[in-house]
Design a protein around this motif. Structure first.
Motif, PDB file in Angstrom:
ATOM      1  N   LYS A   1       7.668 -21.555  40.120  1.00 14.84           N
ATOM      2  CA  LYS A   1       6.840 -20.623  40.880  1.00 14.84           C
ATOM      3  C   LYS A   1       7.639 -19.842  41.924  1.00 14.84           C
ATOM      4  CE  LYS A   1       3.252 -19.947  40.516  1.00 14.84           C
ATOM      5  NZ  LYS A   1       2.672 -18.961  39.535  1.00 14.84           N
TER       6      LYS A   1
ATOM      7  N   GLU B   1      -6.401 -15.776  36.543  1.00 16.87           N
ATOM      8  CA  GLU B   1      -6.217 -17.144  37.027  1.00 16.87           C
ATOM      9  C   GLU B   1      -7.556 -17.885  37.079  1.00 16.87           C
ATOM     10  OE1 GLU B   1      -2.007 -16.887  39.419  1.00 16.87           O
ATOM     11  OE2 GLU B   1      -3.824 -16.781  40.625  1.00 16.87           O
TER      12      GLU B   1
ATOM     13  N   HIS C   1      -3.971 -11.283  40.794  1.00 18.32           N
ATOM     14  CA  HIS C   1      -2.972 -10.937  41.811  1.00 18.32           C
ATOM     15  C   HIS C   1      -3.219  -9.535  42.356  1.00 18.32           C
ATOM     16  CE1 HIS C   1      -1.096 -14.322  39.744  1.00 18.32           C
ATOM     17  NE2 HIS C   1      -0.549 -14.589  40.911  1.00 18.32           N
TER      18      HIS C   1
ATOM     19  N   GLN D   1      -7.899 -16.786  44.708  1.00 14.02           N
ATOM     20  CA  GLN D   1      -8.122 -15.720  43.715  1.00 14.02           C
ATOM     21  C   GLN D   1      -8.451 -16.284  42.327  1.00 14.02           C
ATOM     22  OE1 GLN D   1      -4.247 -13.948  44.282  1.00 14.02           O
ATOM     23  NE2 GLN D   1      -3.478 -14.698  42.325  1.00 14.02           N
TER      24      GLN D   1
ATOM     25  N   ASP E   1      -2.682 -20.061  44.935  1.00 16.37           N
ATOM     26  CA  ASP E   1      -3.608 -18.975  44.558  1.00 16.37           C
ATOM     27  C   ASP E   1      -5.041 -19.418  44.243  1.00 16.37           C
ATOM     28  OD1 ASP E   1      -1.641 -17.159  45.032  1.00 16.37           O
ATOM     29  OD2 ASP E   1      -1.173 -16.740  42.928  1.00 16.37           O
TER      30      ASP E   1
ATOM     31  N   ARG F   1      -2.112 -19.709  30.431  1.00 16.38           N
ATOM     32  CA  ARG F   1      -1.055 -19.370  31.372  1.00 16.38           C
ATOM     33  C   ARG F   1      -0.883 -20.502  32.382  1.00 16.38           C
ATOM     34  NH1 ARG F   1      -0.749 -15.857  36.111  1.00 16.38           N
ATOM     35  NH2 ARG F   1       0.183 -17.779  36.845  1.00 16.38           N
TER      36      ARG F   1
ATOM     37  N   CYS G   1      -2.727 -20.744  38.284  1.00 13.72           N
ATOM     38  CA  CYS G   1      -1.516 -20.080  38.777  1.00 13.72           C
ATOM     39  C   CYS G   1      -0.320 -20.960  38.433  1.00 13.72           C
ATOM     40  CB  CYS G   1      -1.624 -19.879  40.287  1.00 13.72           C
ATOM     41  SG  CYS G   1      -0.156 -19.129  41.003  1.00 13.72           S
TER      42      CYS G   1
HETATM   43 MN    MN Z   1      -0.577 -16.816  41.020  1.00  9.40          MN
END
Ligand code: MN
Ligand code: PEP
Length: 341
Positions: A135, A302, A276, A316, A313, A130, A106
């Motif tokens: 953020k 992610e 997400h 996830q 994050d 990524r 993330c």
């Molecule tokens: Mn994220």
């Protein structure tokens, strides 16, 4: 051609009035008198009719409804450009037969973790790395990202692995520094309607990954793309990342129907962010597979080497081995829908 449906009570005088108004605007009218009601087809380049002008017709007492056939988004629409747009990024192409995968943490946390993650996801088949350096956190006290230092880590990883970089811009004032380090600029969900930011990224020849806003309709997403494209940058990648609904089991509700809807309305590539979209790592794989089945041109996922220690994050984020297993499973799904991954 747009269509103006008149009320059943409309008289010949009403019809003449509407036709005159259209003719004064440079259009021709095609009158179709049915048994119940009259429908007027507007002939000419109706994309020039503004929303206000369309509304003015709808406000006429004799008019039941105005149907805009040409969408309010033009450059982004399939009517305007029927063939699919393929966006080249280095040696990769987004929007072609190959489904592209963007993976990584993330947030960029440090150089070593980023490089390790990049190597793992690359080996599993991801083409892009990524990671956010700026953020958009809900809390001002949460980790805000490393800023330019994070961008430099991304550039370092690109140099080491050859993977192009996807990172988010939050502020038009950061454009120069973002352009220096990134290959695809991400516009996050929270900024989908930050019109000044959209115009800013629209002024450069750099691909933009535009994420759907938390409560944005598909049309609003396409209008946001139109903002970017109207400034000259046509390299826009649309991203479905889940929307707010009444459901609380998942972080968002991943609207996978948006994929075929977007592909129908627009020629732009569509990428899905299941991470997400669901907010729970266990649900990422099934939704990633569903996204590919639904026709997505790419995935953004992610991945973190230690999700339990992630600064954002983690809940996830997939561990690299889970990501690798998912990539293998995705191959069969992609093949089933005539794609490759
Ligand atoms: Mn994220
Ligand atoms: C992200 O990609 O880390 C992110 C913040 O996504 P979104 O804007 O979709 O919430």
């Amino acid at each position: 051609m747009d269509i103006i449906a008149l009320k059943a009570s409309a008289t010949d005088k009403d019809i003449r009035h509407v036709v005159k108004r259209l003719e004064s605007m440079g259009f021709k009218a095609n009158i179709s008198k049915g048994t119940e009601r009259t429908v007027i087809g507007v002939i000419g380049d109706t994309s020039k009719i503004t929303e206000e002008e369309g509304n003015a017709f709808e406000a006429m007492p004799c008019v039941e409804k105005v149907l805009r056939i040409i969408q309010p988004f033009k450059l982004a629409s399939r009517n305007f450009k029927p063939e699919a747009t393929v966006i080249k990024v280095g040696k990769h192409a987004i929007g072609g037969k190959k489904i592209q995968v963007i993976a990584g943490p993330c947030a960029v946390e440090n150089r070593e973790i980023l490089l390790k993650t990049a190597k793992e996801v690359k080996a599993a088949g991801a083409a892009f790395i990524r990671g956010g350096a700026f953020k958009p956190r809900t809390s001002p006290y949460a980790f805000q990202g490393l800023g330019e230092e994070g961008l430099a880590h991304l550039a370092y990883v690109r140099e080491k692995t050859g993977m192009p970089v996807v990172t988010e811009i939050m502020d038009p004032r950061d454009i120069d520094v973002i352009l220096k380090y990134t290959d695809i600029i991400q516009i996050g969900a929270r900024n989908m309607q930050n019109f000044r930011l959209l115009q800013e990224v629209g002024s450069y020849d750099k691909p933009v990954l535009l994420k759907r806003g938390l409560s944005a309709t598909i049309k609003e997403l396409l209008m946001a793309a139109e903002y970017i494209m109207s400034r000259g940058n046509h390299k826009v990648i649309l991203c479905e990342r889940g929307i707010r609904t009444f459901e609380t089991e998942t972080r968002n509700t991943l609207d996978l129907s948006a994929v075929p809807v977007l592909k129908g309305l627009s020629h732009l590539p569509v990428v899905v962010d299941p991470s997400h979209g669901v907010g729970k790592w266990r649900l990422v794989a099934p939704m990633a597979k569903a996204a590919v089945a639904a026709g997505a041109d790419g995935l953004i996922i992610e991945v973190h080497v230690r999700p339990d220690e992630a600064l954002s994050d983690g809940e996830q984020s997939l561990k690299p081995e889970k990501f690798k297993a998912l990539m293998t499973e995705l191959k069969a799904v992609a093949k089933a829908v005539g794609r490759e991954i």
